[in-house]
Design a protein around this motif. Structure first.
Motif, PDB file in Angstrom:
ATOM      1  N   THR A  89      18.474   9.081 -50.303  1.00 50.16           N
ATOM      2  CA  THR A  89      19.131   8.817 -49.059  1.00 50.16           C
ATOM      3  C   THR A  89      20.256  10.110 -49.188  1.00 50.16           C
ATOM      4  N   TYR A  90      20.827  10.278 -50.010  1.00 49.39           N
ATOM      5  CA  TYR A  90      22.060  11.189 -50.041  1.00 49.39           C
ATOM      6  C   TYR A  90      21.310  12.385 -49.843  1.00 49.39           C
ATOM      7  N   ARG A  91      20.389  12.920 -50.618  1.00 46.37           N
ATOM      8  CA  ARG A  91      19.676  14.128 -50.492  1.00 46.37           C
ATOM      9  C   ARG A  91      19.002  14.328 -49.058  1.00 46.37           C
ATOM     10  N   THR A  92      18.452  13.178 -48.635  1.00 46.73           N
ATOM     11  CA  THR A  92      17.882  13.353 -47.087  1.00 46.73           C
ATOM     12  C   THR A  92      19.080  13.756 -46.064  1.00 46.73           C
ATOM     13  N   PHE A  93      20.130  13.254 -46.170  1.00 51.24           N
ATOM     14  CA  PHE A  93      21.408  13.369 -45.264  1.00 51.24           C
ATOM     15  C   PHE A  93      21.773  14.915 -45.757  1.00 51.24           C
ATOM     16  N   GLU A  94      21.886  15.422 -46.747  1.00 50.41           N
ATOM     17  CA  GLU A  94      22.338  16.567 -47.019  1.00 50.41           C
ATOM     18  C   GLU A  94      21.521  17.589 -46.598  1.00 50.41           C
TER      19      GLU A  94
END
Length: 589
Positions: A89-94
């Motif tokens: 999720t963090y990588r997607t939002f980044e």
């Protein structure tokens, strides 16, 4: 066999004596000789040990599938899944933040280069006093050049100008031809009763003008001006432009032309990397008329055009009189500019209407008026004359009030019960009017036009028509129908003149009315420019010359004191608007 039974058998098996075992061992191979002997005591000890081991509680306890219980392992699995979800999720939002920043960087570069904000769209009301949609030079972004589109009341004309940014060479616009080889396409769209029927445009639709085959004929420009059905008018506009412009660009630039395909896809794209089948990196320039309800017309026109471009808003719009002046200047047809006389009076005689506009030296329309008179007026007059004087139709002419001394009412076209015969009459009359522009007389021959109901024999139309007869019919229409309509309507003629009874008097009154609105005189004009398809008709040219002589004298009308009255010749007369629009669009406007 269970484990206890195996142990019991091992304990009860008979044993060999030591002597017998040694004898057997002596006869065995060397490998077996090395194996130590298994005595009775050894066997008893071994069986006892096995029995004690397999009978112990630890060994007899039931083992689970996993060494760790389920209640102990599930929390670890849940924590692992939550951790993996959080990381992804963090990588997607980044990545979303990174793409969003790149999008806005590209958007700012696009807005700074073109002056267009795709997120806001375009509003016709904001461009009421402007004749262009953007002050930026968009021409450098289109590798395919500029395509001007003149959607008139009767015909659609296209003009293309190649991009000159690569070779810095001045390129003249060229008028495009359609599939049949004509330099214009009838601005007609046939729409069937059901949605399953294909839309027909151009000459195929013109062939159904009277015998409509259960459908209806739409003139896109008139439909947008009347604002009766915006959705239908927008669709008809897109259909005819997609068909004509797609085929023209296919011939000019190559590639798969869209033809009569899906008009919901973009035809003109700004980004050259997005060019696909049926799309072109060409700048579209659309002409529009100047009249009292131009805001309503432009709003409908823009709504239709925005669905043909990607992104919406890259199309530009230029007023017809400004395009006419631009084209005339390009061909050096205008007199030199004068500080005391910079405005140009443009008289555009189209198919269904005539517009008179004043264009300032800064290419701004100061005033404009129009009235229902054009080239089609001559065709209607000839058709009415043929119906009244042909034996097969005289009874219908009497029923519809087309007497020999009168004229058909305003805006009403001649009608017949036989739609096929009326279609043939209009086709023959159109060719006759074109022929009478160069001759004083012509013959009209239409075999098997109708049937004699009494003798059951076919009737053929063989008719000789003089130019003077058609001109008389037109003058009668002006005197009996058009002038009373203008005097009772919003289009005010000049109060300085009596009610017009001829075309020349109508021109004099209309020109003086336009000059009075702007406090100008004929001598304060740079030139009077006559354009349009109807401007090729001899009566129109002669009447304007007479009207100019009445207003400013014979020297002005005959150009003996300078080239002040500019009347274009041949095809250039009706193509100067679309050529001027192509020039206007590719010169940084």
């Amino acid at each position: 066999m269970g484990l206890g039974a195996v142990i019991s058998r091992l304990a009860n098996m008979p044993c060999l004596s030591i002597a017998a075992a040694r004898r057997l061992r002596g006869n065995a191979s060397s490998i077996y000789r090395s194996v130590p002997l298994f005595t009775d005591d050894d066997r008893t000890h071994y069986c006892t040990t096995l029995n004690n081991h397999f009978s112990s509680p630890l060994f007899m306890k039931k083992r689970e599938y996993h060494s760790t219980s389920r209640n102990e392992i599930l929390p670890f699995i849940a924590v692992g899944l939550l951790g993996a979800t959080a990381v992804y999720t963090y990588r997607t939002f980044e990545q979303i933040d990174k793409d969003w920043d790149e999008y806005y960087d590209d958007l700012e570069k696009y807005k700074s280069a073109t002056g267009i904000d795709p997120e806001k769209g375009s509003n016709a009301a904001d461009d009421t006093k402007s004749n262009q949609t953007s002050s930026q030079d968009l021409s450098s972004h289109f590798t395919g050049g500029t395509l001007a589109i003149d959607l008139g009341t009767s015909t659609l004309k296209l003009s293309h100008r190649q991009s000159s940014h690569n070779n810095n060479k001045k390129v003249n616009p060229t008028v495009s031809v359609d599939r049949e080889g004509y330099r214009s396409t009838p601005a007609l769209v046939w729409v069937g009763e059901s949605n399953d029927e294909d839309t027909i445009v151009g000459r195929l639709a013109q062939a159904r003008s009277f015998d409509k085959k259960g459908g209806c004929i739409i003139q896109p420009r008139l439909a947008m001006e009347k604002n009766d059905n915006n959705e239908l008018a927008s669709k008809a506009t897109r259909d005819i432009i997609y068909n004509a412009a797609g085929n023209a660009l296919d011939q000019i630039l190559g590639g798969a032309g869209r033809g009569g395909g899906n008009s919901n896809e973009p035809l003109f794209v700004l980004d050259s990397t997005m060019v696909a089948k049926g799309s072109y990196n060409v700048r579209p320039i659309f002409l529009y008329p100047n009249h009292h309800d131009e805001n309503q017309y432009l709003a409908c026109y823009r709504d239709a055009i925005n669905k043909m471009t990607s992104p919406a808003g890259i199309a530009s719009f230029v007023a017809e009189p400004i395009a006419a002046v631009t084209g005339a200047e390009h061909y050096n047809l205008m007199p030199p500019k004068d500080a005391n006389a910079s405005s140009v009076l443009v008289i555009d005689v189209g198919g269904l209407s005539t517009s008179i506009s004043l264009v300032s030296g800064d290419k701004e329309v100061l005033h404009s008026l129009s009235f229902p008179f054009g080239g089609d007026t001559f065709i209607d007059a000839l058709v009415s004359h043929l119906i009244r004087n042909f034996d097969g139709f005289q009874h219908e002419a009497a029923d519809r009030g087309l007497s020999r001394d009168g004229h058909s009412p305003l805006f009403s076209k001649p009608t017949l019960s036989d739609a096929s015969a009326l279609q043939r009459l209009y086709e023959a009359s159109t060719h006759a009017i074109h022929e009478l522009s160069n001759k004083t007389r012509c013959d009209i021959n239409i075999p098997y036009l109708t049937m004699d109901l009494e003798t059951r024999q076919p009737k053929h139309l063989e008719f000789g028509v003089a130019r003077a007869v058609v001109e008389s019919e037109v003058e009668s229409y002006i005197r009996n129908s058009l002038v009373p309509h203008l005097e009772s309507g919003d289009i005010a003629l000049s109060p300085s003149f009596p009610p017009p009874t001829t075309l020349s008097a109508l021109f004099s009154s209309a020109i003086m009315s336009a000059l009075e609105k702007t406090s100008l005189t004929p001598f304060g004009l740079r030139a009077i420019l006559l354009v349009g398809g109807g401007a090729r008709i001899p009566l129109v040219r002669k009447s304007l010359k007479t009207a100019t002589a009445v207003l400013a004298g014979d020297a002005y009308a005959n150009n003996t004191d300078g080239k002040r009255l500019v009347m274009l010749e041949g095809e250039l007369s009706e193509e100067i608007n679309v050529i001027g629009a192509a020039l206007w669009g590719s010169e940084g406007n």
